[in-house]
Design an enzyme around this catalytic site. Structure first.
Site, PDB file in Angstrom:
ATOM      1  N   CYS A   1      44.425 -22.374  -0.781  1.00 41.32           N
ATOM      2  CA  CYS A   1      43.069 -22.346  -1.322  1.00 41.32           C
ATOM      3  C   CYS A   1      43.023 -22.872  -2.749  1.00 41.32           C
ATOM      4  CB  CYS A   1      42.490 -20.937  -1.256  1.00 41.32           C
ATOM      5  SG  CYS A   1      43.306 -19.717  -2.337  1.00 41.32           S
TER       6      CYS A   1
ATOM      7  N   HIS B   1      41.501 -15.008  -3.485  1.00 43.16           N
ATOM      8  CA  HIS B   1      41.178 -16.227  -2.753  1.00 43.16           C
ATOM      9  C   HIS B   1      40.163 -17.055  -3.539  1.00 43.16           C
ATOM     10  CE1 HIS B   1      40.515 -18.883   0.603  1.00 43.16           C
ATOM     11  NE2 HIS B   1      39.241 -18.545   0.687  1.00 43.16           N
TER      12      HIS B   1
ATOM     13  N   ASP C   1      34.436 -23.424   2.382  1.00 40.82           N
ATOM     14  CA  ASP C   1      35.830 -22.994   2.248  1.00 40.82           C
ATOM     15  C   ASP C   1      36.729 -23.846   3.139  1.00 40.82           C
ATOM     16  OD1 ASP C   1      38.217 -21.687   1.953  1.00 40.82           O
ATOM     17  OD2 ASP C   1      37.431 -19.679   2.356  1.00 40.82           O
TER      18      ASP C   1
END
Length: 259
Positions: free
Chosen positions: A71, A109, A124
């Protein structure tokens, strides 16, 4: 060197430079299909770099070479791509159940929010899955994507993103707030990872593998020896015990031929 045209071509979106929901959906989904989540790409030989990340070098590794990333790499690069195309992008932070258990940090995250046509959407491309493969509207409605359903549930100070398949119950993907973040907010996470890496002397036997990728009607995730596939919302899980099969599966998930 970061290059918008090269980026778009790599994810199968050459010439798709519009600022509209149809283009955003295509960019998001194609990104998840073309570039894998790959927890093994980060080079920590000279220290953990989440805040002062070299975006040009990361672009070369993750996008040009197609090795993927986490991420911290993928959503940061995607935020830059969207911003340069003209989208209104805000950096957000979330906490997964495992991440909270390990670190106790809310800022774990990294993902993004895009404001478009009077609405906010969660974006995302740096989560291994299973999760949403197209932008998710910030609303109280239950939303369906490829056989799976998603909803945002108010938990007081935080919001829980929940998912369920065709025959599974609601489960939390991660919790988050809509507070705008900056790269520097991940300094605590950077320090936590540095301590974890320094203290880790366990053998590398495949248990720490984490990679994932989207395909036409679903997603595939390999976590350690556990392989999960979701097709049209139907989930199948199996444990990979054979070392050769495990290595072939990792190679396949990370290859350009994955489908």
């Amino acid at each position: 060197m970061f290059d918008v045209d090269r980026y778009l071509a790599r994810i199968g979106c050459a010439g798709d430079t519009g600022v509209d929901i149809a283009t955003l959906r295509k960019l998001h989904r194609n990104h998840l299909m073309a570039i894998p989540y790959n927890g093994a790409t980060q080079d920590f030989s000279d220290g953990v770099r989440l805040v002062e990340l070299d975006e040009d070098a990361t672009f070369e590794t993750c996008v040009v070479q197609g090795r993927g990333g986490t991420c911290f790499q993928l959503n940061r690069l995607f935020a830059r791509l969207l911003t340069e195309l003209g989208y209104d992008v805000t950096l957000l932070a979330a906490s997964t159940a495992e991440g909270w258990e390990a670190s106790g940090l809310d800022v774990e995250h990294m993902f993004n929010r895009v404001a478009l046509d009077g609405a906010d959407r969660l974006v995302d491309v740096g989560y291994p899955g299973p999760s949403y493969t197209e932008p998710l509207l910030v609303s109280d409605e239950v939303q369906s994507q490829y056989g799976s359903q998603y909803r945002l549930v108010d938990r007081g100070s935080r919001t829980a993103l929940q998912r369920r398949g065709r025959i599974t119950r609601w489960s939390v993907v991660y919790t988050f707030t809509l507070q705008a973040r900056q790269w520097s907010d991940w300094k605590e996470m950077e320090e936590f990872l540095a301590r974890e890496i320094a203290a880790d002397t366990a053998p590398q036997d495949g248990r720490k593998i984490l990679c994932g990728r989207a395909f036409g009607n679903g997603q595939a995730v390999l976590k350690g020896r556990r392989y999960l596939t979701v097709r049209d919302g139907r989930e199948e899980t199996r444990t990979i015990t054979d070392d050769d099969e495990h290595q072939r599966l990792v190679s396949h998930l990370l290859s350009d031929e994955f489908s």
